[in-house]
Each structure stands twice: as C-alpha cells, then as structure tokens.
Design a protein around this motif. Sequence first.
Motif, PDB file in Angstrom:
ATOM      1  N   THR A 112       0.858  -1.183   0.000  1.00  0.00           N
ATOM      2  CA  THR A 112       0.000   0.000   0.000  1.00  0.00           C
ATOM      3  C   THR A 112       0.891   1.228   0.000  1.00  0.00           C
ATOM      4  N   ARG A 123      -3.459   0.153  -3.306  1.00  0.00           N
ATOM      5  CA  ARG A 123      -2.987  -1.108  -2.725  1.00  0.00           C
ATOM      6  C   ARG A 123      -3.011  -2.202  -3.782  1.00  0.00           C
ATOM      7  N   ALA A 137      -7.025   2.756  -1.415  1.00  0.00           N
ATOM      8  CA  ALA A 137      -6.856   2.391  -0.004  1.00  0.00           C
ATOM      9  C   ALA A 137      -6.642   3.663   0.802  1.00  0.00           C
ATOM     10  N   HIS A 139      -4.106   5.501   3.446  1.00  0.00           N
ATOM     11  CA  HIS A 139      -2.714   5.377   3.920  1.00  0.00           C
ATOM     12  C   HIS A 139      -2.082   6.765   3.952  1.00  0.00           C
TER      13      HIS A 139
END
Length: 601
Positions: A112, A123, A137, A139
């Motif tokens: 990720t 990801r 995703a 992050h």
Amino acid sequence: MPAIRALPIDLVNQIAAGEVIERPASVVKELVENSLDAGATRIEVEIEQGGLRLIRVRDDGGGIAAAQLPLAVAAHATSKIASFDDLERVASMGFRGEALASMAAVSRFALTSREAGSEEAFRIEVDGGRMQPVRPARHPPGTSVEVRDLFYNVPARRKFLRAERTEFAHIDDLVKSLALARADVAFHLGHNGKPVRLWKAAADEAALFERVAAVLGEEFPAQSLRIEQAAAGLRLSGWVGLPSAARGQADAQYFYVNGRRVRDRVVTHAVRQAYADVLFHGRQPAFVLYLELDPAGVDVNVHPAKHEVRFREQRLVHDFLFRSLHEALAQTRAGRVPAAVPQDEGTLRMAVGGAASAAPMRSWPQADGQSRLALGVREDPLGAYAALLGESAAAPARAVVASTPEDTPPLGFAIAQLKGIYILAENARGLVLVDMHAAHERITYEKLKAARSGTGLRSQLLLVPVTLAVSAREAAAAEEHAESLAAWGLELSRGGPTSVVVRRIPALLEGADVAELTRAVLAELAQHGSSRRLEEWENALLATLACHGSVRAGRRLTLPEMNALLREMEATERSGQCNHGRPTWTELGLAELDRLFLRGR
C-alpha cells in the motif's frame, strides 16, 4: 536426457526467492533498504511470530504511483538502475529488482502506497505469485508492505526455519545494524504487539553516540576510540574498541561500505593485522566503522543477498584500513585520555590525521637520581608519600610539585609494591594498579622495534639457496614484490612457473624454517597483495627478547624505579597492553572504592 523446456514463471520466482529470501530477517532487510532508498525519515517494523505470521514495514518515504504498483512487484523491475553504467556505480541499497517479486512468490503479499503530494493511496495484493488488481486504499504519505504466512506454499523451506525466538533475534540484530548505518532515520521495532526498539533520528554527534551505545552496550563508547581519516579518495570514520574491551566472539563488529553493511576478507584481514600487537589470543575487537569511497571503486553486485562486496583496488583499501587503525591504536598509552572528548560524554576519542589530535605528553617533575631500571626517566616520588619516605625526604618533592589534579601524571605516583608483582600508585582519580613485568615488557619491546627501524634490516645469506615448489600465483607474487621483500631482508627469485629460490633471509630470523616463512609470506601476497608476515615473525622474536629482558616478578623496586616505570608507560605506544595482549594496568576511582566500603550509605 529429458527435453529442454522453459520453467514456469511461478517456479522461476520461487527459485529466485530461494536466493534472496533465506529467512524472515532477509525480508526485513530488503524492505527496510527499499524504505531508505525512498528517502524515509521514519521506519516502523512490526513482526508477529518471529516473522512467520506477519512482517510489516511502514515508512514515510516518497511512495509509489498507482500505475507503478504492478511493476513494483514484477521481477527485474526497478527504478534504481537503467543501464550498465548505473550498475557500475550503484549508490542505492537495492538495485536488482528481485526482492518484492521474490517475497510475493512465497507469501501472501500486500503493498500500500501514497505518493508525496498525492491525496490518494493505492494497494496491490499478491497471493503466492497471483497478482490482484490495484485498488484504492487509505494510507498516509509513504509505503507499507505486509508479508504474511512466509513460505506457506513452500513447506520444505518453512521446515528449515528456527524457533520464533531465534528468528526474531536475527531480525533484531538486523534492525540494529541498519539503525547504525542510518543514524539520521528513526526506527521502531515491535514484536507480537509489544515495542522492542525505538530510536529517534540522531540530529547531532551526541545523539549518534547514544545510538551506538544502545546497540553495542553502554560500556562501548567509554572503551572506544573515535576514528576520522581520509586519504587517496577513501574516508574512514567510526569507533574502534580499545584492546582491553575485546570480546570472546565477533558479535560486535559493524563495518559499512557506502552505508551498506558487508563482510569482506580484505577488511577482516586488515583489522586483524592492526590489532595483532595488542589483542589477547582468541579475543575479538569491537568496532563500528564506515568506509566511504567512489561507488565505481566497489562492486556490490557479487552476492544475491548483497552481503559481500569486491573492491577494485583491494590493496589500496587494505593498506588504508590497516594504517588508519594501526596508527590510532598505537597512540593509546596507559593512563592517557586523548583530547577532543565530546561534551557530556565519557568516551575516549582520537582524531587520526584530522583537526583534533591527542594532547601532547607532559614532562613531569624530575630529580637528579637515575632509575636503576635504565628506563631513561629521572624523577622522585611526590611528597605525599611522607609516611613511606619520611617528611624530610618528601620536602624537595613538595617544593616542585603543585597539589592540583592537573599537575598529577595520568598514572599518578607510586605508593608501594605488592608481592613483587604489582605497583600501587595514586593519581587524581584514585588508585592505579600496574603489572610491572607486563608493562616493562611492552616498553622494552617498543624500544627494540624502534632500534630495528633505526639501524635498518640486515639479511643473512644462505649457504645453500632453497628452492620451493609454490603455486603459479604465488610465484608471480614473488616476482612482482621482489623489491619490497628485499627491503625486509628476504631475497627471492623466480625459479620457474611454479617455483621460487630463496637466497637471503632477515638476520633476525636466522635459524627459522625458511620454507614455512616463505610460503606464509607468498600466500598473503597472493591473496591480499601485501604481507606483514615478515614483520610479524621478527616482532615475535623481539617480543621473546623483550620478555626475557624485562623486570621479573618478585623483584623489589624502589619508589623512584616504580615512578620511572610509570612515566615510561605514559610515553610508550600501546602500553595499555603487553606484547601478548594482556592489560598492563587498571584503575579504581574513588567512587568505586567508596562502593566497595559502602561509604556514604
């Protein structure tokens, strides 16, 4: 024979994984090195079940674009090199483009990442080599890599892994090594949900010192010398442990080449030779050393796991390392604390060839009587020992010696002799104990070496030349280095493709086994391009002479004789150890003495 056929891509990746991924620590190494190459300033490593269940490495580096994620886990795909010229001058930690593909082939893998400046993260997951589509995703800027169930699809490899505690110990050692390589990066290591290591980024010398102490132990900085040396395009820095701090095993040796920790025979040989005169047999020195050189001068593409390197100028590197360490260790003297001690730190430091240098030796008060040990020092003991000498005898010393600690020599002044073996002295910090035979042996040995250098080396002509059968490589080394060998008194000539003829040997080694001596010298020349074996043989003989010529245990010395010995120790190179590597002195400070007698409690 079966027909030749191309291997399936899954099998190819698993074979590659076998070369790169030996155990969970190998995964951590590759992932943390990638984080360092990405410019991370903080790296978090989370481990579960010694790395078998989970390895997660998170950083705050530059990140990877969504379109690049499939390439990141593809074999032989990398952003770090693009041509053969790049491979010749590798400056990054990683460069093969095999690590992530190898991990993904033998685990349940997920990557990720979010690029710096981007508002989205993406990801990609790979299960045993089967890649899933890239998806969005959540992050922070940087990258996280998760490696779950390592070797789940290669049960034979999984069976060879050790217990959880052992595998995590390998990971812990690896993270320590990487933390020393990049003190400017913060590291966090956790195991099974519990924090194990936490190092903040070192912003200055003091913080770097703290990290070294955290990795090698609190006692290492106080028992080490700071090295700073540069010559011929090479730069060496770091810390070398004093001989008195040597260990029973080589578990505290960290050597880095351009930031990469390596194991190298050239380095090992140079370090061993530098410590040869001061290290007790069977003991191993401790050190943290950083060698910097032009990337074109070192080949890092030697080992699949990048543990080894090959220097293009091996002899230059060997001689530079040996000379730098040898000179630093030579400047250590009994009782002497080098100058340039960092503020608020108790570590011995020495700048070799740099701006900071060791403080010059002082001349301590002397009297007219000459010591009967022929040590070349004239002095009387301090008047502080009136109880031993009588007040009238102590008065002249009181008149010439100030009472301040700054005017007390490092080893102080002798008080008494114990059992005809040890000298007891008082210095500004407390009590000094000296093994008088070991100390005088080192002094005599160094004087013999100086005399040999001053008068030159004489050679002894053999009545009958000795012809030896050697390898072709050794015969070539004998021919190439004939002039330098002759300077040491060993005259060789090539007798054929695989033979040499010995005509002269050093006069000091008359009676030595000519064949053994010559073969030992040529073996080192062939392997390392240089040899100190002749010097070592001669030094061994001089050490024997020094041992027999030194004051023996049981001899009673006068106070002037004891003080003369102390002054010579302070002025003699390597006087902290005898010729066999045993310590010659120790010190008990007032605080230690107070603890022994429970004073102040």
